[in-house]
Design a protein around this motif. Structure first.
Motif, PDB file in Angstrom:
ATOM      1  N   GLU A  71       0.866  -1.167   0.000  1.00  0.00           N
ATOM      2  CA  GLU A  71       0.000   0.000   0.000  1.00  0.00           C
ATOM      3  C   GLU A  71       0.910   1.225   0.000  1.00  0.00           C
ATOM      4  O   GLU A  71       1.626   1.460   0.970  1.00  0.00           O
ATOM      5  CB  GLU A  71      -0.897  -0.008   1.231  1.00  0.00           C
ATOM      6  CG  GLU A  71      -1.908  -1.132   1.221  1.00  0.00           C
ATOM      7  CD  GLU A  71      -2.816  -1.105   2.439  1.00  0.00           C
ATOM      8  OE1 GLU A  71      -3.031  -0.018   3.003  1.00  0.00           O
ATOM      9  OE2 GLU A  71      -3.285  -2.181   2.812  1.00  0.00           O
ATOM     10  N   ALA A  72       0.921   1.935  -1.098  1.00  0.00           N
ATOM     11  CA  ALA A  72       1.800   3.097  -1.220  1.00  0.00           C
ATOM     12  C   ALA A  72       1.047   4.227  -1.893  1.00  0.00           C
ATOM     13  O   ALA A  72       0.220   4.006  -2.779  1.00  0.00           O
ATOM     14  CB  ALA A  72       3.043   2.739  -2.020  1.00  0.00           C
ATOM     15  N   SER A  73       1.345   5.422  -1.481  1.00  0.00           N
ATOM     16  CA  SER A  73       0.712   6.614  -2.018  1.00  0.00           C
ATOM     17  C   SER A  73       1.515   7.130  -3.210  1.00  0.00           C
ATOM     18  O   SER A  73       2.735   7.322  -3.115  1.00  0.00           O
ATOM     19  CB  SER A  73       0.664   7.679  -0.920  1.00  0.00           C
ATOM     20  OG  SER A  73       0.554   8.962  -1.448  1.00  0.00           O
ATOM     21  N   VAL A  74       0.834   7.374  -4.304  1.00  0.00           N
ATOM     22  CA  VAL A  74       1.498   7.959  -5.474  1.00  0.00           C
ATOM     23  C   VAL A  74       2.022   9.346  -5.115  1.00  0.00           C
ATOM     24  O   VAL A  74       3.158   9.696  -5.445  1.00  0.00           O
ATOM     25  CB  VAL A  74       0.543   8.015  -6.686  1.00  0.00           C
ATOM     26  CG1 VAL A  74       1.170   8.794  -7.831  1.00  0.00           C
ATOM     27  CG2 VAL A  74       0.171   6.613  -7.128  1.00  0.00           C
ATOM     28  N   LEU A  75       1.208  10.134  -4.419  1.00  0.00           N
ATOM     29  CA  LEU A  75       1.636  11.471  -4.011  1.00  0.00           C
ATOM     30  C   LEU A  75       2.869  11.389  -3.108  1.00  0.00           C
ATOM     31  O   LEU A  75       3.825  12.154  -3.292  1.00  0.00           O
ATOM     32  CB  LEU A  75       0.502  12.208  -3.290  1.00  0.00           C
ATOM     33  CG  LEU A  75       0.847  13.608  -2.768  1.00  0.00           C
ATOM     34  CD1 LEU A  75       1.240  14.528  -3.925  1.00  0.00           C
ATOM     35  CD2 LEU A  75      -0.327  14.189  -1.988  1.00  0.00           C
ATOM     36  N   GLY A  76       2.868  10.464  -2.167  1.00  0.00           N
ATOM     37  CA  GLY A  76       4.026  10.289  -1.279  1.00  0.00           C
ATOM     38  C   GLY A  76       5.276   9.918  -2.053  1.00  0.00           C
ATOM     39  O   GLY A  76       6.366  10.426  -1.783  1.00  0.00           O
ATOM     40  N   ALA A  77       5.129   9.019  -3.027  1.00  0.00           N
ATOM     41  CA  ALA A  77       6.272   8.612  -3.841  1.00  0.00           C
ATOM     42  C   ALA A  77       6.799   9.782  -4.668  1.00  0.00           C
ATOM     43  O   ALA A  77       8.015  10.004  -4.735  1.00  0.00           O
ATOM     44  CB  ALA A  77       5.880   7.450  -4.752  1.00  0.00           C
ATOM     45  N   VAL A  78       5.897  10.536  -5.274  1.00  0.00           N
ATOM     46  CA  VAL A  78       6.306  11.691  -6.087  1.00  0.00           C
ATOM     47  C   VAL A  78       7.000  12.732  -5.227  1.00  0.00           C
ATOM     48  O   VAL A  78       8.067  13.258  -5.598  1.00  0.00           O
ATOM     49  CB  VAL A  78       5.098  12.297  -6.840  1.00  0.00           C
ATOM     50  CG1 VAL A  78       5.445  13.644  -7.451  1.00  0.00           C
ATOM     51  CG2 VAL A  78       4.601  11.327  -7.902  1.00  0.00           C
ATOM     52  N   LEU A  79       6.421  13.035  -4.063  1.00  0.00           N
ATOM     53  CA  LEU A  79       7.052  14.023  -3.179  1.00  0.00           C
ATOM     54  C   LEU A  79       8.413  13.540  -2.690  1.00  0.00           C
ATOM     55  O   LEU A  79       9.387  14.297  -2.682  1.00  0.00           O
ATOM     56  CB  LEU A  79       6.137  14.333  -1.991  1.00  0.00           C
ATOM     57  CG  LEU A  79       4.878  15.131  -2.298  1.00  0.00           C
ATOM     58  CD1 LEU A  79       4.002  15.249  -1.054  1.00  0.00           C
ATOM     59  CD2 LEU A  79       5.220  16.503  -2.838  1.00  0.00           C
ATOM     60  N   GLY A  80       8.493  12.280  -2.284  1.00  0.00           N
ATOM     61  CA  GLY A  80       9.764  11.733  -1.806  1.00  0.00           C
ATOM     62  C   GLY A  80      10.837  11.733  -2.879  1.00  0.00           C
ATOM     63  O   GLY A  80      11.983  12.122  -2.631  1.00  0.00           O
ATOM     64  N   LEU A  81      10.479  11.300  -4.079  1.00  0.00           N
ATOM     65  CA  LEU A  81      11.451  11.283  -5.178  1.00  0.00           C
ATOM     66  C   LEU A  81      11.848  12.697  -5.592  1.00  0.00           C
ATOM     67  O   LEU A  81      12.989  12.924  -6.003  1.00  0.00           O
ATOM     68  CB  LEU A  81      10.905  10.489  -6.367  1.00  0.00           C
ATOM     69  CG  LEU A  81      10.813   8.976  -6.158  1.00  0.00           C
ATOM     70  CD1 LEU A  81      10.069   8.321  -7.316  1.00  0.00           C
ATOM     71  CD2 LEU A  81      12.197   8.357  -5.980  1.00  0.00           C
ATOM     72  N   THR A  82      10.941  13.654  -5.461  1.00  0.00           N
ATOM     73  CA  THR A  82      11.262  15.049  -5.794  1.00  0.00           C
ATOM     74  C   THR A  82      12.265  15.624  -4.796  1.00  0.00           C
ATOM     75  O   THR A  82      13.264  16.248  -5.193  1.00  0.00           O
ATOM     76  CB  THR A  82       9.988  15.907  -5.839  1.00  0.00           C
ATOM     77  OG1 THR A  82       9.121  15.390  -6.852  1.00  0.00           O
ATOM     78  CG2 THR A  82      10.309  17.361  -6.135  1.00  0.00           C
ATOM     79  N   VAL A  83      12.014  15.417  -3.507  1.00  0.00           N
ATOM     80  CA  VAL A  83      12.962  15.886  -2.481  1.00  0.00           C
ATOM     81  C   VAL A  83      14.319  15.218  -2.682  1.00  0.00           C
ATOM     82  O   VAL A  83      15.369  15.865  -2.619  1.00  0.00           O
ATOM     83  CB  VAL A  83      12.410  15.622  -1.060  1.00  0.00           C
ATOM     84  CG1 VAL A  83      13.484  15.845  -0.002  1.00  0.00           C
ATOM     85  CG2 VAL A  83      11.200  16.499  -0.792  1.00  0.00           C
ATOM     86  N   ASP A  84      14.305  13.919  -2.974  1.00  0.00           N
ATOM     87  CA  ASP A  84      15.546  13.188  -3.217  1.00  0.00           C
ATOM     88  C   ASP A  84      16.289  13.751  -4.428  1.00  0.00           C
ATOM     89  O   ASP A  84      17.502  13.957  -4.382  1.00  0.00           O
ATOM     90  CB  ASP A  84      15.227  11.704  -3.431  1.00  0.00           C
ATOM     91  CG  ASP A  84      16.461  10.890  -3.736  1.00  0.00           C
ATOM     92  OD1 ASP A  84      17.250  10.642  -2.802  1.00  0.00           O
ATOM     93  OD2 ASP A  84      16.643  10.504  -4.913  1.00  0.00           O
ATOM     94  N   ALA A  85      15.564  14.028  -5.504  1.00  0.00           N
ATOM     95  CA  ALA A  85      16.189  14.542  -6.729  1.00  0.00           C
ATOM     96  C   ALA A  85      16.802  15.923  -6.506  1.00  0.00           C
ATOM     97  O   ALA A  85      17.939  16.183  -6.926  1.00  0.00           O
ATOM     98  CB  ALA A  85      15.167  14.594  -7.863  1.00  0.00           C
TER      99      ALA A  85
END
Length: 141
Positions: A71-85
């Motif tokens: 169970e994973a949030s698309v918004l959470g993944a996008v935000l996390g990958l954006t901060v990481d990038a």
């Protein structure tokens, strides 16, 4: 259904592996050499590297989420990958990280593994022995 700790562990493992692949195998030699340069070409090389690194992480993460039924949030993944990038781009520009290391009095760590370190690795002949090292693991021009 996976508990929160299991999801965290799976996501961590996926992103750890994806980072290693994206940062060392997907990144081109030209990107690695130029990404710290203080010009448009350096900024572009770094942006291209971060884009392919982020894509690598997104693909691996999506595969793990799908295969394991997490169970994973698309918004959470996008935000996390954006901060990481953004943070990866900042660090890979090198001079930004060098300034932070200087401000924190960690310059010796920054150059560990490079010829600039007073105790850099050497070959049996006493020549500099290239290494991934730690710190910036690259030029700090």
């Amino acid at each position: 259904m996976t508990d929160t700790a299991g999801t965290f562990a799976a996501v961590f493992a996926a992103l750890f592996v994806a980072h290693s692949v994206g940062d060392h195998w997907v990144q081109t030699s030209a990107q690695a050499a130029a990404k710290g340069d203080h010009d448009h070409a350096g900024r572009l090389a770094c942006a291209r590297h971060v884009a392919t690194l982020t894509l690598t992480k997104a693909v691996v993460l999506a595969a793990v989420v799908f295969v394991l039924g997490l169970e994973a949030s698309v918004l959470g993944a996008v935000l996390g990958l954006t901060v990481d990038a953004v943070s990866h781009y900042w660090a890979d520009r090198r001079f930004t990280l060098a300034r932070l290391a200087g401000a924190c009095r960690k310059t010796e760590f920054l150059v560990l593994g490079t010829p600039a370190h007073p105790k850099h690795p050497v070959t049996a002949d006493g020549e500099y022995a290239p290494t991934l090292g730690t710190g910036a693991s690259g030029s700090t021009r």
